[in-house]
Design a protein around this motif. Structure first.
Motif, mmCIF file in Angstrom:
data_model
loop_
_atom_site.group_PDB
_atom_site.id
_atom_site.type_symbol
_atom_site.label_atom_id
_atom_site.label_comp_id
_atom_site.label_asym_id
_atom_site.label_seq_id
_atom_site.Cartn_x
_atom_site.Cartn_y
_atom_site.Cartn_z
ATOM 1 N N GLY A 10 0.875 -1.205 -0.255
ATOM 2 C CA GLY A 10 -0.115 0.053 0.049
ATOM 3 C C GLY A 10 0.689 1.246 0.030
ATOM 4 N N HIS A 11 0.251 2.232 -0.370
ATOM 5 C CA HIS A 11 -1.059 2.516 -0.928
ATOM 6 C C HIS A 11 -1.182 2.853 -2.556
ATOM 7 N N GLY A 12 -0.100 3.463 -3.048
ATOM 8 C CA GLY A 12 -0.280 3.661 -4.396
ATOM 9 C C GLY A 12 0.533 4.935 -4.933
ATOM 10 N N THR A 46 -3.338 0.446 -4.992
ATOM 11 C CA THR A 46 -3.051 -0.851 -4.556
ATOM 12 C C THR A 46 -3.616 -1.273 -3.466
ATOM 13 N N VAL A 47 -4.605 -0.365 -2.802
ATOM 14 C CA VAL A 47 -5.574 -0.781 -1.862
ATOM 15 C C VAL A 47 -7.027 -0.035 -1.901
ATOM 16 N N MET A 48 -8.095 -1.286 -1.717
ATOM 17 C CA MET A 48 -9.296 -0.718 -1.864
ATOM 18 C C MET A 48 -9.856 -0.048 -0.619
ATOM 19 N N SER A 49 -10.080 1.259 -0.825
ATOM 20 C CA SER A 49 -10.628 2.119 0.277
ATOM 21 C C SER A 49 -12.317 1.955 0.097
ATOM 22 N N THR A 50 -12.833 1.790 1.023
ATOM 23 C CA THR A 50 -14.665 1.824 1.025
ATOM 24 C C THR A 50 -14.799 3.283 0.994
ATOM 25 N N ASN A 75 -6.469 -3.094 -7.085
ATOM 26 C CA ASN A 75 -5.485 -2.994 -7.954
ATOM 27 C C ASN A 75 -5.978 -2.146 -9.489
ATOM 28 N N HIS A 76 -6.290 -0.985 -9.287
ATOM 29 C CA HIS A 76 -7.041 -0.147 -9.986
ATOM 30 C C HIS A 76 -6.072 1.172 -10.627
#
Length: 689
Positions: free
Chosen positions: A124-126, A161-165, A173-174
C-alpha cells in the motif's frame, strides 16, 4: 537545390536540440514540455526537482517516492509551472475569462511498485500523477489519501493498490481519474487491451515490474484517456480509462505537474524511472535504453556465498552476542512493553515504545505540547519515516478497562477523513497507554481565539474561520453518517479542533467518543463533555446521540464567529450563555454586533449572518428542531436555503430551559469555569455497555 540548402541547417539544428534534451534527461528549451529519461545526476535541472517527504533520487537514477516505511508520503514535482490554460486576452468579459479553454496536454511515465519481500503480503497504498496549482503538498496525508489530499484543488491519475471503501474503490489494483476528490470520476482494474486481439490483459501493479502509463487530455472533447502497458509493449490504441472531465475548476493558467505517493500499515516502494510531459502536442518519447533498473524484492533462499560465509562468521557473531548481552540486559527494562494475546487483532496499529521514546527525545519537557485530564502530549518525529507526531501518555490502572480502551482505540484508528486527526498507532507499557497522532503545526483553535497564558494568539481572518467551521462540519458528517458505524464524538469544542500547516481544521481527541450501529437505540451513560457544549437532553437523560454533537457544534460555531466562550461571567456576577447572548442580538436585529471585533480584513456579511443563524439552529434546546450535520453542510455551502427563524421557533433561553427542567444544580456545579469538563474515563469510547 537552393531550398534544400536553406532547410538542411534548420533540420540539423533541430536534431542537435533533441539530442541535447535526450542526453540531459531534463527539460528542453520549451517551458511547456520536458522529458526525463532517468534521473541520474548530471541533468541540467535535476538538482532543482522539488522533492519532499521520503522522495529522493537514488544514485542509480531512480526517482524513489517512498522507501518502504509505514505511514510515509513522498512528492516530486517538475520545478517550473506549465501553461495549461489559454492565456487571458485582457478583455473585460468575465464569462469569457472563466471559460478560457484548458489546453490539451499529454504525459507518459515509466513506474514500478516493489512490494515487501515476504510472499503473500499486500502492499500500500499507491502513487498518482498530479496536476496542482502548487508544488507544496507537504501537509498532505499518507495512507489511503496517497499523500496529496490536503484541501488543494487537483487533477490526478491514481495507481491504487488498496481498496478504500471511503472512496468507493472497485478493487485493490486499479487505475482511476480523480478531479478534486479521491472518489474517481472513472476507474478500471489495471491492465491493457491487446492491439492485435482486442482482448483485455490484466496487470498487477505490485508485481515489482516496470510498466508505462500514458495520460492524454483532449481539450476539444473535454476527455482524458489513460493507458497502461508493460514496458516496451508500446502504447495501446484502446484506452484503459476514458472519461469526460471538467478541469476548468481545478486548473488555472499555470499549474505544476508531479507525483505523489504514500504507504499505510502495509508498505511498498514506489519508483518513477522516466517521465515526459507536453502541452498542445504528444509527450516526448522517453529513451528506454537509458532508464535505470528497478530493485528486486529480497530472495527467499540464501545465496551460495552466504551459505559458505555463515560458518566463518558464526564464531565471531557468537562472541559479539555474548559481549552485547550485558548491555542488552541493562537496557531491557528501559523499553519493556506489555503485550497480551488479546492484542493480536489490533497489532496493525501497534508502535514500539522504543520508537516513541526516541521520537520524543525521551519525553523531555522541551517537547511538551500540553497536559490535560487524559495525560500529557509530546511532540516528536519517528526516525524511520520522518513523520512528525504528537504522542499522548495516558495512565490507567484497570486491566479490563485497558483492554476495552485499546479495542476502541483500534476501531477509532480506522477513521480516515481530511478533517479528523489521524491516530497512527498506540503502545502499552505497564499501566501506561501511549497514543501517536498526526502532528498539527498550528496547534489548537482555542489558542488562536483566546491566546495562551494571557498572551493574545494570532488572529484568524474570517475566511479562515469559515473554512474551519465547514471543515469541522464535514468531519462530523463523516462520523455520524458516512463511516461504517455512527460515531458520537461527545466533546466537540475549540480546544479539540487542531489546525494543520495550511490552517485546515482537524477534529481530534476521541477519548469520550461512542460507537453505535446506525439507527441503533441510544444507551444511557455517565454525562461526559464540557459545560457549555452539553445539550440539555444529555444533561437530563445521559443519552448521547449525533444530535448532542450537533448542539456542541452549534456552540462551537457561535464561539468561532463571536470570539466568546460558550459560558462567561457577566459584570453583575451572573452566568451568560453565548447562545442566549447571540439570540438576543438576533431578536434585536443586531447580529453584526455579535461578530468578533478582532476579525481583520473585513468579512462577507451574508456568510457571517448565515453562520450565526446556523449556530442558533444547531444550539436549539429541543433536539428534534436541530438540523442533521448533512443539512448543516448544505446550509453552509448554500445548496439549501436556511429556514426562516421565528421567535416561536427559537423558544425560551437556554439558561431558562435548564432551570425549568430542574437542572439548576447542574448549572451551578459547572459554573465555576466556562471550560469545566464533565467526564468519566471508565465510560470513554464505550459501545453502549
Amino acid at each position: 537545390m537552393l531550398e534544400a540548402k536553406r532547410v538542411f541547417p534548420l533540420l540539423f539544428f533541430y536534431g542537435i536540440h533533441l539530442a541535447a534534451v535526450a542526453v540531459s534527461g531534463g527539460s528542453g528549451g520549451d517551458d511547456d514540455e520536458f522529458v526525463y529519461s532517468g534521473f541520474a545526476a548530471g541533468g541540467s535541472n535535476l538538482t532543482h526537482l522539488t522533492l519532499d517527504g521520503t522522495a529522493k533520487v537514488t544514485p542509480t537514477g531512480l526517482l524513489e517516492l517512498t522507501n518502504g516505511t509505514a505511514h510515509s508520503k513522498g512528492h516530486a514535482f517538475h520545478p517550473t509551472p506549465l501553461r495549461l490554460r489559454e492565456p487571458d486576452d485582457g478583455g473585460s468579459d468575465k464569462k469569457k475569462k472563466a471559460a478560457a479553454a484548458i489546453r490539451s496536454f499529454s504525459a507518459t511515465f515509466v513506474f514500478g511498485i516493489v512490494p515487501p519481500a515476504a510472499p503473500g503480503v499486500g502492499a500500500g497504498h499507491g502513487l498518482a500523477l498530479v496536476v496542482s496549482p502548487t508544488k507544496d503538498l507537504s501537509s498532505g496525508m499518507a495512507t489511503s489519501y496517497l499523500g496529496f489530499l490536503n484541501g488543494t484543488k487537483f487533477f490526478a491519475v491514481e495507481l491504487d493498490t488498496v481498496m478504500s471503501t471511503e472512496f468507493h474503490d472497485k478493487d485493490n489494483n486499479h487505475v482511476g481519474v480523480d478531479v478534486d476528490t479521491l472518489v474517481s470520476a472513472a476507474a478500471a482494474s489495471a491492465g491493457y487491451y491487446d492491439d492485435r486481439t482486442g482482448e483485455f490483459t490484466s496487470l498487477t501493479l505490485i508485481s515489482g515490474e516496470a510498466m508505462q502509463a500514458w495520460v492524454d487530455y483532449d481539450s476539444d472533447a473535454g476527455r482524458v484517456d489513460v493507458r497502461l502497458a508493460p514496458i516496451r509493449t508500446g502504447k495501446p490504441r484502446k484506452p484503459l480509462v476514458s472519461t469526460e472531465v471538467n478541469l476548468s475548476t481545478v486548473i488555472g493558467e499555470e499549474a505544476y505537474v508531479g507525483f505523489s505517493s504514500s504507504t499505510g500499515t502495509l508498505t511498498s516502494r514506489h519508483y518513477v524511472l522516466g517521465w515526459s510531459f507536453a502541452v498542445g502536442e504528444p509527450a516526448p518519447a522517453i529513451d528506454m535504453s537509458r532508464l535505470p533498473k528497478l530493485p528486486q524484492r529480497s530472495s527467499e533462499s540464501p545465496s551460495k556465498a552466504l551459505v559458505i560465509a555463515l560458518p566463518v562468521v558464526a564464531g565471531g557473531l557468537t562472541l559479539a552476542t555474548v559481549a552485547c548481552v550485558l548491555l542488552l540486559v541493562r537496557r531491557r527494562y528501559r523499553y519493556v512493553e506489555l503485550r497480551e494475546d488479546w492484542e493480536i487483532e489490533f497489532g496493525a496499529h501497534r508502535l514500539s515504545y522504543k520508537d516513541l521514546f526516541h521520537a520524543t527525545d525521551g519525553f523531555k519537557s522541551k517537547n511538551l505540547l500540553g497536559a490535560g485530564g487524559f495525560g500529557t502530549v509530546y511532540r516528536g518525529t519517528l526516525a524511520a519515516s520522518g513523520t512528525e507526531v504528537a504522542v499522548k501518555r495516558v495512565a490507567h490502572g484497570s486491566q479490563q478497562g485497558m483492554k476495552e480502551f485499546v479495542a476502541e482505540v483500534a476501531t477509532v484508528g480506522r477513521l480516515r477523513h481530511r478533517n479528523l486527526v489521524q491516530l497512527l498507532g498506540y503502545c502499552r507499557r505497564n499501566d501506561e497507554l501511549l497514543l501517536a497522532y498526526e502532528y498539527m503545526a498550528n496547534g489548537s483553535l482555542e489558542k488562536h481565539l483566546y491566546g495562551v497564558g494571557g498572551e493574545p494568539g494570532p488572529t484568524l481572518i474570517w475566511a479562515q474561520r469559515f473554512q474551519v467551521i465547514k471543515g469541522v462540519a464535514s468531519g462530523l458528517l463523516y462520523l455520524h453518517e458516512e463511516w461504517e458505524q455512527a460515531v458520537v464524538h461527545r466533546d466537540v469544542k475549540a480546544s479539540n479542533i487542531l489546525l494543520d500547516s495550511e490552517m485546515n481544521a482537524r477534529l481530534g481527541d476521541f477519548g469520550l467518543a461512542r460507537l453505535q450501529n446506525h439507527d441503533a437505540e441510544l444507551h444511557t451513560t455517565v454525562v461526559a463533555g464540557t459545560f457549555g457544549y452539553i445539550a440539555p437532553e444529555l444533561a437530563l437523560t445521559g443519552k448521547a446521540s449525533p444530535l448532542t454533537d450537533v448542539f456542541a457544534f452549534g456552540a462551537f460555531l457561535l464561539e468561532v464567529v463571536t470570539g466568546r466562550r460558550p459560558v462567561e461571567d457577566s459584570t453583575d456576577g451572573h452566568r451568560v450563555m453565548l447562545v442566549d447572548w447571540v439570540l438576543e442580538h438576533w431578536r434585536n436585529e443586531s447580529l453584526a454586533e455579535a461578530v468578533d471585533p478582532r476579525i481583520q480584513g473585513g468579512y462577507d456579511v451574508d456568510e457571517v449572518s448565515l453562520a450565526l443563524r446556523v449556530g442558533l439552529m444547531c444550539s436549539h434546546p429541543l433536539a428534534g428542531v436541530r438540523p442533521s450535520m448533512r443539512q448543516v453542510m448544505q446550509y453552509l455551502a448554500g445548496d439549501t436555503p436556511l429556514p426562516e427563524l421565528t421567535p416561536a421557533h427559537m423558544g425560551m433561553s437556554m439558561l431558562a430551559l435548564l432551570q425549568n427542567q430542574g437542572l439548576d444544580s447542574f448549572v451551578m456545579a459547572n459554573s465555576s469555569s466556562s471550560s469545566a469538563s464533565v467526564r468519566s474515563f471508565d465510560t470513554s469510547l464505550s459501545r453502549g455497555r
